[in-house]
Design a protein around this motif. Structure first.
Motif, PDB file in Angstrom:
ATOM      1  N   GLN A 142       0.820  -1.212   0.000  1.00 24.95           N
ATOM      2  CA  GLN A 142       0.000   0.000   0.000  1.00 24.95           C
ATOM      3  C   GLN A 142       0.856   1.265   0.000  1.00 24.95           C
ATOM      4  OE1 GLN A 142      -3.407   0.522  -0.153  1.00 24.95           O
ATOM      5  NE2 GLN A 142      -3.434  -1.649  -0.780  1.00 24.95           N
ATOM      6  N   ASN A 143       2.098   1.141   0.431  1.00 28.66           N
ATOM      7  CA  ASN A 143       2.963   2.321   0.495  1.00 28.66           C
ATOM      8  C   ASN A 143       3.205   2.918  -0.891  1.00 28.66           C
ATOM      9  OD1 ASN A 143       6.283   3.084   0.483  1.00 28.66           O
ATOM     10  ND2 ASN A 143       4.982   4.104   1.993  1.00 28.66           N
ATOM     11  N   ILE A 144       3.297   2.086  -1.918  1.00 32.05           N
ATOM     12  CA  ILE A 144       3.568   2.591  -3.258  1.00 32.05           C
ATOM     13  C   ILE A 144       2.362   3.368  -3.787  1.00 32.05           C
ATOM     14  CG2 ILE A 144       2.775   0.601  -4.606  1.00 32.05           C
ATOM     15  CD1 ILE A 144       5.976   2.603  -5.210  1.00 32.05           C
ATOM     16  N   LEU A 147       2.522   6.727  -2.208  1.00 30.74           N
ATOM     17  CA  LEU A 147       3.530   7.552  -2.863  1.00 30.74           C
ATOM     18  C   LEU A 147       2.984   8.160  -4.152  1.00 30.74           C
ATOM     19  CD1 LEU A 147       6.770   5.397  -2.414  1.00 30.74           C
ATOM     20  CD2 LEU A 147       6.277   7.603  -1.368  1.00 30.74           C
ATOM     21  N   MET A 148       2.243   7.372  -4.921  1.00 34.48           N
ATOM     22  CA  MET A 148       1.674   7.889  -6.171  1.00 34.48           C
ATOM     23  C   MET A 148       0.646   8.985  -5.890  1.00 34.48           C
ATOM     24  SD  MET A 148       1.166   4.555  -8.600  1.00 34.48           S
ATOM     25  CE  MET A 148       0.296   5.563  -9.798  1.00 34.48           C
ATOM     26  N   ILE A 161      13.945   5.623  -4.140  1.00 32.53           N
ATOM     27  CA  ILE A 161      13.349   5.791  -2.811  1.00 32.53           C
ATOM     28  C   ILE A 161      13.663   4.550  -1.995  1.00 32.53           C
ATOM     29  CG2 ILE A 161      11.210   6.148  -1.550  1.00 32.53           C
ATOM     30  CD1 ILE A 161      10.029   7.308  -4.158  1.00 32.53           C
ATOM     31  N   ALA A 162      14.288   4.736  -0.841  1.00 28.46           N
ATOM     32  CA  ALA A 162      14.595   3.607   0.039  1.00 28.46           C
ATOM     33  C   ALA A 162      13.343   3.218   0.818  1.00 28.46           C
ATOM     34  CB  ALA A 162      15.734   3.973   0.985  1.00 28.46           C
TER      35      ALA A 162
END
Length: 784
Positions: A142-144, A147-148, A161-162
């Motif tokens: 879900q983090n990606i 980010l979008m 991105i780390a």
């Protein structure tokens, strides 16, 4: 008349006291200097080791960045990606086929963890990690998506991105998470503020962390920690993997690193009340800082441990010095005392005696010995002074010493520098060609003498026009530092130093038979940082690889270098790999020459990066051969990747590449020969086990081995010089003769046991093999 004489009874005592004080001060001073120099040398050694280690890590990160972006470019241009991003119809056959091809493309890249294609409008996400389609709501990463949704055109996120992401379905299990570097290529609709589509590549962070761990393990210093941070102070790699993605921006030493105006540096700092030495280097792509933290206790411990030993040694040496003072005083006083006694006796004689009777020669001999000893001590002092001055200038060039104008003038006066560092200056960097051969041909002492001889030639020739200092650096480098009395035009300086450098090269070649390459800096303005000019000059000297030995590189040469990287010649690389697969070494080398020509006007860094990528492609293509090949091939590839920066010219690289090509082709030929031997041995064993089968033939053997009968027959013929059918006949005939010799079976029974039919054909081939008919053979055996 008698001259009065007052004996100097205290002379011996004065000599003894003077020598004692002098030796005491000298021993204590040298002991203190030794301790300070050892401490300084330990710190410099740690700085050098850390800088070298960090530079290797930085180069690995740059390499990771380059190959990741190339892979990302290939994904963007792939038709399979377009289908997964834009195909609206629920044609699962077409989507599935595109997804399988994307998976296959990803599997070839061992540094890629996973690839996502995301279309939020169609609510469709694919992941090569799980090989599944997802909706946005049930996607495990879900983090990606966040980010979008937080990304916009005005301030796009810096890459990579780390992140720490879950592995597959194990979203809540922290032990099933992995660290990655994420590259996102977003796509915007005209009306949208945030992207609705994206291609995402997750690169394994373990590749970089393994390199850091490996290099840190080789370090002889304990208590060392390596951290890599991005421009926001976020940890992107660390020797402690639990610190990944932790923000250190509030940490004092991180703020200092980020505030530095230079790309490299070092300083002392306190962390948790413990003193640390901090070294760092920077990279532009990605925009990261590579930091090494080394506890002072780890490398200053040995220095502190010698304090007590130094004190004991000082006391012992002091006692020996006192004894030496006594002996030296007696030795010095003896001729003087004898002379004084002689003079005293002569002066007591009547004045009317011949004055020439005073022994003047004795006085001359006594003082000559003292003068010789004094000159010897002065020579040793001059040699030590030269070493200290060279070390000081070397530190200034390499940026490890920074002095104010006042301190600089003081040091110049102390060391007797021939140049004023506050005046316009000029640098020329000379590099000894064929340095590896130089190391192998001479021992350390001879190398030092030869480098000193080269430096002396440079200084003598340059001194005809300029006040100068010649600085001997590490390995193959010698620097001419010349003072420009007046501020001439830049083009005049370049032309003048080009001629001077050429004269020096000719002289060194004529007198010492060595070849020198050289790089000339631009004129350096007063108070300009020397280490920055030297750093640029060293970068210029690296282009010796493109120009060749004996070259002279001037600042105008950089105008011929294109800063934009050339397009990677995929077609030439494919041709090279295809030639190697076919064993065509000469054609592969020709393809390599065309590949290298593509980088003739590129930067040194782009050229090295392309060579590393080419070697990566060769290793990936021939991975099975390399992993199971002879040690020479493995060593050749490892040596190329490790020592690529030590190659002096493009011919050296070509020779190394030619050796690798030769080893690959030879290994393939050897493996092919072994494969043919194995196949032939297996066919022979099958024939000897199944010769009784009347249906045994080339086709039946080929079917059992699942091979083409034409290919199998050709390979067997090449290895045994017989066809399969001929070999079957020979084996059967051997057993026929054995049974004829050792049994009373009938001809029909013997032929049945040996796989023959009793036909005219058998009797014909029997006579051909034995030189007689079957009846004649049986008759001859009975007679025997």
């Amino acid at each position: 008349m008698i001259f009065p004489f007052k004996p100097h009874n205290s002379l011996f005592a004065k000599l003894l006291i003077s020598l004692t004080i002098m030796l005491t001060v000298l021993i204590l001073g040298l002991s203190l200097l030794l301790y300070q120099n050892y401490s300084s040398a330990s710190l410099k050694l740690i700085n050098r080791m850390d800088s070298s280690k960090l530079s290797q890590i930085s180069y690995s990160a740059n390499y990771m960045e380059n190959i990741s972006k190339r892979f990302l470019d290939s994904l963007i241009l792939s038709p399979y990606t377009s289908i997964l991003l834009y195909k609206k119809e629920d044609d699962m056959y077409l989507l599935g086929d595109a997804f399988r091809n994307l998976n296959n493309l990803t599997l070839l890249q061992d540094y890629v963890f996973s690839v996502y294609t995301i279309n939020l409008t169609l609510d469709r996400i694919t992941s090569t990690e799980t090989s599944r389609f997802y909706n946005a709501s049930d996607f495990y990463d879900q983090n990606i998506i966040s980010l979008m949704k937080n990304m916009d055109m005005v301030s796009p996120s810096s890459m990579p991105i780390a992140r720490t992401i879950p592995i597959g379905y194990n979203v809540n299990d922290e032990s099933q998470h992995t660290n990655v570097y994420t590259y996102i290529v977003p796509y915007w609709n005209d009306s949208d503020k945030h992207p609705d589509k994206a291609v995402v590549v997750n690169i394994k962070a373990s590749h970089l962390s393994n390199i850091i761990t490996s290099l840190n393990a080789k370090s002889e210093t304990s208590g060392n920690r390596i951290t890599v941070i991005d421009s926001d102070g976020l940890i992107v790699s660390d020797t402690n993997k639990n610190l990944f993605s932790k923000n250190l921006l509030s940490t004092e030493y991180i703020k200092k690193v980020l505030d530095f105006q230079t790309p490299t540096g070092n300083f002392k700092t306190k962390i948790d009340n413990e003193l640390y030495n901090v070294n760092f280097v920077s990279s532009e792509n990605p925009n990261w800082k590579f930091i090494s933290l080394t506890s002072y206790n780890s490398f200053m411990g040995p220095v502190n441990s010698i304090k007590f030993s130094t004190l004991i040694i000082c006391i012992v040496v002091l006692l020996l010095g006192l004894l030496s003072s006594f002996i030296m005083s007696r030795s010095i006083y003896a001729p003087v005392g004898k002379l004084m006694n002689t003079v005293r006796q002569k002066l007591k004689a009547p004045y009317s005696k011949d004055p020439s009777s005073v022994d003047i020669h004795f006085l001359h001999d006594a003082f000559s010995e003292m003068i010789m000893k004094t000159e010897e001590l002065e020579q040793k002092q001059r040699n030590h002074h030269h070493t200290l001055k060279n070390s000081w200038l070397k530190d200034i060039l390499q940026g490890t010493t920074f002095l104010s104008t006042k301190d600089l003038l003081s040091k110049q006066k102390e060391y007797g520098s021939n140049v004023n560092l506050n005046e316009p200056l000029q640098l020329v960097l000379f590099r000894l060609d064929h340095y590896q051969s130089f190391l192998e041909a001479y021992n350390e002492r001879d190398r030092a003498l030869l480098k000193f001889a080269i430096a002396n030639i440079i200084s003598q020739i340059a001194s005809t026009k300029y006040d100068n200092e010649v600085i001997e650096l590490d390995s193959d480098k010698i620097v001419l530092l010349a003072e420009l009395k007046e501020q001439p035009l830049e083009e005049n300086v370049e032309e003048a130093f080009f001629k001077l450098t050429k004269t020096i090269q000719i002289a060194v070649s004529e007198y010492l038979k060595f070849s020198l390459s050289a790089a000339i800096s631009s004129p350096i303005a007063p108070n300009e940082l020397l280490f920055q000019s030297y750093s640029e000059l060293y970068s210029l000297s690296l282009y010796r690889m493109m120009v060749g030995h004996g070259c002279i590189l001037s600042p105008s040469f950089m105008n011929t270098i294109a800063q934009e990287p050339p397009t990677y010649p995929e077609g030439k690389v494919k041709l090279l790999l295809d030639c190697l697969k076919l064993g065509q070494q000469d054609k592969a080398l020709k393809a390599y020459d065309e590949f290298f020509q593509n980088y003739s006007g590129a930067t040194y860094e782009n050229m090295l990066s392309s060579m590393m990528h080419l070697m990566f492609m060769i290793r990936s293509t021939f991975i099975n051969i390399i992993n199971n090949s002879n040690p020479r091939l493995i060593n050749a590839i490892q040596s190329f990747s490790t020592n690529i920066e030590l190659f002096e010219t493009k011919d050296d690289i070509r020779e190394s590449m030619a050796n690798i090509f030769a080893e690959i082709v030879n290994t393939m030929d050897h493996n092919k020969q072994n494969k043919h031997n194995v196949i032939s041995a297996r066919v022979i064993k099958m024939i000897e086990e199944q010769y009784q089968d009347k249906n045994l033939s080339l086709r039946s053997i080929a079917d059992e081995l699942q091979m083409s009968s034409n290919y199998l027959g050709k390979q067997f013929k090449e290895m045994t010089d017989k066809s399969v059918s001929e070999y079957i006949t020979n084996v059967r005939m051997f057993h026929v003769k054995h049974l004829l010799d050792s049994s009373n079976l009938s001809t029909k029974d013997i032929l049945d046991k040996c796989g023959f039919e009793e036909t005219n054909y058998f009797y014909t081939i029997f006579k051909k093999h034995c030189g007689m008919s079957l009846t004649e053979y049986r008759l001859s055996e009975k007679i025997k």
